[in-house]
Motif scaffolding. Structure first.
Motif, mmCIF file in Angstrom:
data_model
loop_
_atom_site.group_PDB
_atom_site.id
_atom_site.type_symbol
_atom_site.label_atom_id
_atom_site.label_comp_id
_atom_site.label_asym_id
_atom_site.label_seq_id
_atom_site.Cartn_x
_atom_site.Cartn_y
_atom_site.Cartn_z
ATOM 1 N N PRO A 100 0.819 -1.232 0.000
ATOM 2 C CA PRO A 100 0.000 0.000 0.000
ATOM 3 C C PRO A 100 0.846 1.274 0.000
ATOM 4 O O PRO A 100 0.458 2.284 -0.595
ATOM 5 C CB PRO A 100 -0.819 -0.119 1.294
ATOM 6 N N GLN A 101 2.004 1.217 0.654
ATOM 7 C CA GLN A 101 2.887 2.393 0.673
ATOM 8 C C GLN A 101 3.469 2.655 -0.713
ATOM 9 O O GLN A 101 3.473 3.790 -1.201
ATOM 10 C CB GLN A 101 4.017 2.172 1.684
ATOM 11 N N LEU A 102 3.982 1.610 -1.346
ATOM 12 C CA LEU A 102 4.543 1.773 -2.694
ATOM 13 C C LEU A 102 3.479 2.314 -3.645
ATOM 14 O O LEU A 102 3.727 3.241 -4.413
ATOM 15 C CB LEU A 102 5.061 0.420 -3.213
ATOM 16 N N ARG A 103 2.296 1.730 -3.556
ATOM 17 C CA ARG A 103 1.234 2.112 -4.489
ATOM 18 C C ARG A 103 0.824 3.565 -4.271
ATOM 19 O O ARG A 103 0.733 4.352 -5.217
ATOM 20 C CB ARG A 103 0.028 1.188 -4.310
ATOM 21 N N ALA A 104 0.604 3.944 -3.014
ATOM 22 C CA ALA A 104 0.115 5.302 -2.729
ATOM 23 C C ALA A 104 1.112 6.359 -3.210
ATOM 24 O O ALA A 104 0.729 7.355 -3.845
ATOM 25 C CB ALA A 104 -0.134 5.463 -1.224
ATOM 26 N N TYR A 105 2.401 6.117 -2.931
ATOM 27 C CA TYR A 105 3.370 7.129 -3.355
ATOM 28 C C TYR A 105 3.539 7.148 -4.870
ATOM 29 O O TYR A 105 3.616 8.215 -5.483
ATOM 30 C CB TYR A 105 4.727 6.940 -2.668
ATOM 31 N N ALA A 106 3.587 5.963 -5.481
ATOM 32 C CA ALA A 106 3.793 5.919 -6.941
ATOM 33 C C ALA A 106 2.643 6.600 -7.680
ATOM 34 O O ALA A 106 2.857 7.332 -8.652
ATOM 35 C CB ALA A 106 3.952 4.465 -7.408
ATOM 36 N N VAL A 107 1.425 6.380 -7.220
ATOM 37 C CA VAL A 107 0.265 7.048 -7.836
ATOM 38 C C VAL A 107 0.412 8.565 -7.705
ATOM 39 O O VAL A 107 0.203 9.320 -8.667
ATOM 40 C CB VAL A 107 -1.052 6.565 -7.168
ATOM 41 N N ALA A 108 0.797 9.017 -6.520
ATOM 42 C CA ALA A 108 0.899 10.466 -6.276
ATOM 43 C C ALA A 108 2.032 11.093 -7.086
ATOM 44 O O ALA A 108 1.874 12.185 -7.644
ATOM 45 C CB ALA A 108 1.111 10.714 -4.783
ATOM 46 N N GLU A 141 13.261 23.539 -16.731
ATOM 47 C CA GLU A 141 12.010 22.803 -16.890
ATOM 48 C C GLU A 141 12.171 21.370 -16.410
ATOM 49 O O GLU A 141 13.200 20.740 -16.658
ATOM 50 C CB GLU A 141 11.615 22.774 -18.385
ATOM 51 N N THR A 142 11.134 20.865 -15.735
ATOM 52 C CA THR A 142 11.166 19.462 -15.299
ATOM 53 C C THR A 142 9.933 18.688 -15.776
ATOM 54 O O THR A 142 9.920 17.465 -15.687
ATOM 55 C CB THR A 142 11.193 19.346 -13.766
ATOM 56 N N GLY A 143 8.892 19.391 -16.223
ATOM 57 C CA GLY A 143 7.649 18.730 -16.586
ATOM 58 C C GLY A 143 6.816 18.296 -15.387
ATOM 59 O O GLY A 143 5.792 17.631 -15.543
ATOM 60 N N ILE A 144 7.254 18.656 -14.187
ATOM 61 C CA ILE A 144 6.552 18.246 -12.959
ATOM 62 C C ILE A 144 5.679 19.390 -12.460
ATOM 63 O O ILE A 144 6.094 20.550 -12.489
ATOM 64 C CB ILE A 144 7.580 17.832 -11.875
ATOM 65 N N ASP A 145 4.469 19.058 -12.005
ATOM 66 C CA ASP A 145 3.565 20.063 -11.446
ATOM 67 C C ASP A 145 3.834 20.186 -9.942
ATOM 68 O O ASP A 145 3.579 19.240 -9.189
ATOM 69 C CB ASP A 145 2.112 19.647 -11.689
ATOM 70 N N LEU A 146 4.322 21.346 -9.519
ATOM 71 C CA LEU A 146 4.778 21.485 -8.132
ATOM 72 C C LEU A 146 3.667 21.310 -7.087
ATOM 73 O O LEU A 146 3.853 20.587 -6.114
ATOM 74 C CB LEU A 146 5.538 22.801 -7.943
ATOM 75 N N PRO A 147 2.508 21.967 -7.246
ATOM 76 C CA PRO A 147 1.477 21.767 -6.222
ATOM 77 C C PRO A 147 1.090 20.293 -6.050
ATOM 78 O O PRO A 147 0.878 19.827 -4.927
ATOM 79 C CB PRO A 147 0.296 22.600 -6.738
ATOM 80 N N THR A 148 1.008 19.568 -7.157
ATOM 81 C CA THR A 148 0.674 18.137 -7.062
ATOM 82 C C THR A 148 1.822 17.370 -6.418
ATOM 83 O O THR A 148 1.613 16.428 -5.644
ATOM 84 C CB THR A 148 0.350 17.567 -8.455
ATOM 85 N N LEU A 149 3.047 17.781 -6.728
ATOM 86 C CA LEU A 149 4.209 17.126 -6.120
ATOM 87 C C LEU A 149 4.233 17.349 -4.608
ATOM 88 O O LEU A 149 4.630 16.461 -3.850
ATOM 89 C CB LEU A 149 5.503 17.652 -6.752
ATOM 90 N N LEU A 150 3.797 18.531 -4.165
ATOM 91 C CA LEU A 150 3.752 18.784 -2.716
ATOM 92 C C LEU A 150 2.778 17.821 -2.032
ATOM 93 O O LEU A 150 3.017 17.381 -0.910
ATOM 94 C CB LEU A 150 3.361 20.240 -2.434
ATOM 95 N N ARG A 151 1.701 17.475 -2.731
ATOM 96 C CA ARG A 151 0.779 16.485 -2.148
ATOM 97 C C ARG A 151 1.440 15.111 -2.080
ATOM 98 O O ARG A 151 1.267 14.372 -1.104
ATOM 99 C CB ARG A 151 -0.530 16.441 -2.953
ATOM 100 N N ALA A 152 2.214 14.777 -3.124
ATOM 101 C CA ALA A 152 2.946 13.498 -3.088
ATOM 102 C C ALA A 152 3.943 13.488 -1.928
ATOM 103 O O ALA A 152 4.108 12.478 -1.237
ATOM 104 C CB ALA A 152 3.661 13.270 -4.416
ATOM 105 N N ALA A 153 4.614 14.624 -1.708
ATOM 106 C CA ALA A 153 5.577 14.706 -0.605
ATOM 107 C C ALA A 153 4.870 14.561 0.740
ATOM 108 O O ALA A 153 5.389 13.922 1.660
ATOM 109 C CB ALA A 153 6.333 16.034 -0.673
ATOM 110 N N ASP A 154 3.677 15.141 0.839
ATOM 111 C CA ASP A 154 2.911 14.987 2.086
ATOM 112 C C ASP A 154 2.538 13.517 2.305
ATOM 113 O O ASP A 154 2.566 13.028 3.432
ATOM 114 C CB ASP A 154 1.649 15.854 2.053
ATOM 115 N N ILE A 155 2.183 12.829 1.226
ATOM 116 C CA ILE A 155 1.865 11.394 1.330
ATOM 117 C C ILE A 155 3.103 10.620 1.768
ATOM 118 O O ILE A 155 3.030 9.737 2.636
ATOM 119 C CB ILE A 155 1.315 10.885 -0.025
ATOM 120 N N ALA A 156 4.250 10.954 1.185
ATOM 121 C CA ALA A 156 5.493 10.287 1.597
ATOM 122 C C ALA A 156 5.730 10.510 3.083
ATOM 123 O O ALA A 156 6.070 9.581 3.824
ATOM 124 C CB ALA A 156 6.673 10.816 0.782
ATOM 125 N N HIS A 157 5.552 11.756 3.528
ATOM 126 C CA HIS A 157 5.757 12.066 4.943
ATOM 127 C C HIS A 157 4.789 11.280 5.829
ATOM 128 O O HIS A 157 5.177 10.699 6.841
ATOM 129 C CB HIS A 157 5.582 13.566 5.173
#
Lengths: 340, 340
Positions: free
Chosen positions: A30-38, A252-268
């Motif tokens: 579940p941890q791998l899946r949740a972070y990878a999706v985010a 440029e990275t092609g990454i959306d920062l606000p969405t990435l912050l949510r992924a980081a919160d999930i990681a945390h």
């Protein structure tokens, strides 16, 4: 720089591989899946997964992972959005074999990194060949790269590129570099090869993001990072801080920062006991140039023997130990105990 | 640069003043004493103490400190080794007054910093005069310094030096700078004044140590830091990492690093709930250029209203709020709630 396999700056997300060191390789499905999706939702281009020490490394000596390689890879493969995020794996020849690479390919790995000690690029040759035969992206990375010169690193990277690596680069496994060190080394490598150059930092001296920016400015095109710096000891380069600073610096990275912050919160919230901290031991380890992954074993052995762990790190650094030489920890602790 | 009041690089330890923001100014006598003894043992040249917002700031609006200024100063004064460590205090005119400075002098303060918003050096004039009359070292620092240009900062610092400041400088109150920003600003200030230049960083973009090194390389002679980065939000520059990196870069501080690591461990164990972390909110705050001390109030107000705190920071940044304008937080939260 000539033609490149990767056209834009690639942020390589090692959260689910290098981060595993911080939790003794115990991430579950579940941890791998949740972070990878985010991470994929944020547009992260490469999500690396596996035991902290890579394919095939789950063992009594290194530490067993909770899951086998196949389960980890299939979980992440199914969680990534096709066309957005590729799946990466890491392998140190000796811990992993050609059979592990073929299995990873069957599980849908896209990018396969072969790692070697900084002066030993030659050991990557056969496995880089296997990765290429399988039609996957072959990358070569040099570990503990502060232990040799810019010239030698450039030569070793040139050799890996000759073996067919689509990208080559260096890891600051001990978190020892300051930005000028990175500028010199990455600059020398970029001048020596015509494939994208990789940089992977650790934060022992609070320089992981600054070093990564120095690497980009010196011509590196692929930068490793982990959500909230998840990783051994002082942690890795913080993925979300890196992306924010890259964007602000015009990259440029092609990454959306606000969405990435949510992924980081999930990681945390889901992956880590707490974010990495530059404590006194991690700082001493980085100064001494000792592999960050040694920290738990050094602390345990030093505590058991009543020896100051900072002295253990200094001595390990003096002996120029490399990743894989964990057995020396006990010997150093014993020698310091006898001497005191 | 010509004559300087301070002859070598001075690391100014703000742990017991700026760190207070992270614990709502609740440090007690045993905590102040334990850390001040440990920092002084390491040879830290200046130990600053007080309410997070400085002399006289303990109040309902800003937050009451556990101790009054006199108790804090006398505790630290008695804990410092004479001839090794001087005691510093901080004051923002308006929160503190001339009477507070005189009281601090009676308690044995050696270094008195007068702070003002980055474009308002003129408000420091009278208090710098009082500090000088008392025979203490007078310093002037400009807050939220990313909000104006290098030229304007140089002009404001030149003015503060004319008022008699023995040292002048800037604070990156929002943790917004990247190293090139610091190089430009400190370079301009160093060129404009003939007194030592101060830099004070925050770690929202993981650049506090890198920025401090950039400041030193641009000519700054006094660098602020806090043990383990103790401070609001993402925290301040880590004192022990800064000292380690300065020493490795060839800069003298007069501080003994192994002893300082013990002081940092004491700070970790006794002063803080946990080390500062660059979470998503602190990163967004730094990018937006909002004062780090706003974080607890923003989080509380945003949570109560069901508004995304990252949007609150972005809007506060857009409105260019400055330290002291905490009342705008509620207004912004209300406006975002109505708009959503």
């Amino acid at each position: 720089m000539g033609s490149t396999h990767i056209s834009q700056l690639t942020v390589h997300d090692a959260t689910l591989r290098d981060g595993q060191h911080a939790v003794q390789h115990q991430l579950d499905v579940p941890q791998l899946r949740a972070y990878a999706v985010a991470a994929s939702a944020a547009g992260v281009p490469v999500v690396e997964v596996g035991h902290g020490n890579g394919l095939g490394a789950s063992s009594r000596q290194i530490g067993y992972a909770r899951l086998d390689d196949t389960t980890m890879l299939e979980t992440v493969r199914n969680a990534l959005t096709a066309g957005t995020s590729r799946m990466g794996v890491f392998m140190v020849p000796g811990w992993g074999t050609g059979a592990d690479i073929r299995q990873a390919a069957d599980c849908g790995a896209d990018v396969v990194r072969i790692a070697a000690h900084c002066t030993e690029a030659n050991v990557t040759r056969r496995h880089l060949g296997i990765v290429r035969e399988l039609g996957l992206e072959a990358q070569a990375v040099l570990l503990m790269s502060h232990m040799t010169s810019a010239e030698r690193l450039a030569e070793e990277c040139r050799r890996a590129a000759e073996y067919g690596a689509h990208a080559v680069g260096i890891m600051d496994s001990a978190g020892h570099y300051l930005p000028a060190d990175v500028t010199e080394r990455i600059g020398a490598i970029v001048a020596a090869v015509d494939v994208p150059v990789i940089f992977h930092g650790h934060n022992n001296l609070s320089m992981a993001v600054a070093n990564s920016i120095a690497a980009v400015e010196a011509g590196a095109r692929c930068i490793d990072a982990c959500a909230r710096g998840f990783g051994a000891g002082a942690g890795n380069t913080s993925l979300e801080v890196l992306v924010a600073v890259l964007h602000r610096s015009g990259h440029e990275t092609g990454i959306d920062l606000p969405t990435l912050l949510r992924a980081a919160d999930i990681a945390h919230d889901l992956l880590m006991a707490g974010p990495p901290v530059i404590d006194s031991v991690s700082l001493a380890s980085g100064l001494a140039g000792v592999f960050s992954g040694f920290k738990p074993r050094v602390l345990a052995a030093a505590r058991a023997a009543g020896v100051d762990p900072l002295r253990v790190f200094a001595e390990l650094g003096r002996r120029q130990v490399v990743a894989g030489q964990e057995d020396l920890i006990d010997e150093v602790v014993r020698s310091l105990k006898v001497a005191s």
